[in-house]
Design a protein around this motif. Structure first.
Motif, short mmCIF file in Angstrom:
data_model
loop_
_atom_site.label_atom_id
_atom_site.label_comp_id
_atom_site.label_asym_id
_atom_site.label_seq_id
_atom_site.Cartn_x
_atom_site.Cartn_y
_atom_site.Cartn_z
N UNK A 91 -38.50 23.90 -30.55
CA UNK A 91 -39.33 23.08 -31.42
C UNK A 91 -40.37 23.94 -32.12
N UNK A 92 -40.44 23.80 -33.41
CA UNK A 92 -41.42 24.59 -34.16
C UNK A 92 -41.21 26.07 -33.88
N UNK A 93 -39.95 26.46 -33.83
CA UNK A 93 -39.59 27.86 -33.57
C UNK A 93 -40.04 28.31 -32.18
N UNK A 94 -40.34 27.35 -31.33
CA UNK A 94 -40.78 27.71 -29.98
C UNK A 94 -39.84 27.11 -28.96
N UNK A 95 -39.44 27.93 -27.97
CA UNK A 95 -38.51 27.46 -26.95
C UNK A 95 -39.24 26.60 -25.93
N UNK A 96 -38.69 25.42 -25.68
CA UNK A 96 -39.28 24.54 -24.69
C UNK A 96 -38.74 24.92 -23.31
N UNK A 97 -39.56 24.80 -22.30
CA UNK A 97 -39.15 25.18 -20.95
C UNK A 97 -38.69 26.64 -20.96
N UNK A 98 -39.41 27.44 -21.69
CA UNK A 98 -39.03 28.84 -21.86
C UNK A 98 -38.84 29.53 -20.50
N UNK A 99 -39.73 29.29 -19.58
CA UNK A 99 -39.64 29.92 -18.26
C UNK A 99 -38.34 29.54 -17.56
N UNK A 100 -37.90 28.33 -17.84
CA UNK A 100 -36.68 27.85 -17.20
C UNK A 100 -35.45 28.57 -17.75
N UNK A 101 -35.50 28.93 -19.00
CA UNK A 101 -34.37 29.62 -19.63
C UNK A 101 -34.55 31.13 -19.58
N UNK A 102 -35.70 31.57 -19.11
CA UNK A 102 -35.97 32.99 -19.08
C UNK A 102 -35.02 33.72 -18.13
N UNK A 103 -34.53 34.85 -18.59
CA UNK A 103 -33.62 35.65 -17.77
C UNK A 103 -34.19 37.06 -17.65
#
Length: 112
Positions: A91-103
DNA sequence: CTAATGACTCGAT
DNA sequence: AATCGAGCCATTA
């Protein structure tokens, strides 16, 4: 040609190891390489990866989970589009739940 | 060789 | 919490 692009290959290798539906940060990759290369250089390497389908640069974002490099894509919206295709909410070029998708790229290095 | 730039990150105000 | 500045390394001019 492959000359002094050693560190480019290193970055490509890690980015290629990023599993689908996952994302990582420039700093994480830089740190996985040994904290020697600045996070900026990682982004620089990606800039050289233009056109390489083997390098999912769309899975690489800044520490904020913001698609900083989307403007360098072709078209720019393709980056966000691919992330959404993988199941990542942007959203708005920002990943939601970024930590959750972080690898963590260090995990791939650990296997070596 | 010096200077400037860049898909970044962290610390201080 | 938001904003500003400096640090970092490699490439290019």
């Amino acid at each position: 040609m492959f000359k002094n692009t050693d560190f480019f290959e290193a970055v490509y290798g890690i980015v290629r190891l990023i599993p689908p539906g996952k994302v990582t940060t420039y700093g994480a990759i830089a740190q996985a390489l040994g904290s020697k290369s600045g996070a900026r250089m990682v982004g620089w390497a990606m800039n050289a990866s233009h056109g390489l389908a083997d390098v999912p640069a769309h899975r690489v974002v800044n520490r904020q989970g913001l698609l900083t490099g989307k403007m360098h894509f072709n078209p720019p919206d393709d980056m966000q589009r691919k992330l959404e295709e993988e199941g990542i909410t942007v959203m708005n070029d920002q990943i939601q739940q970024f930590e959750q998708h972080f690898w963590n790229p260090s995990l791939a290095i650990q296997i070596e």
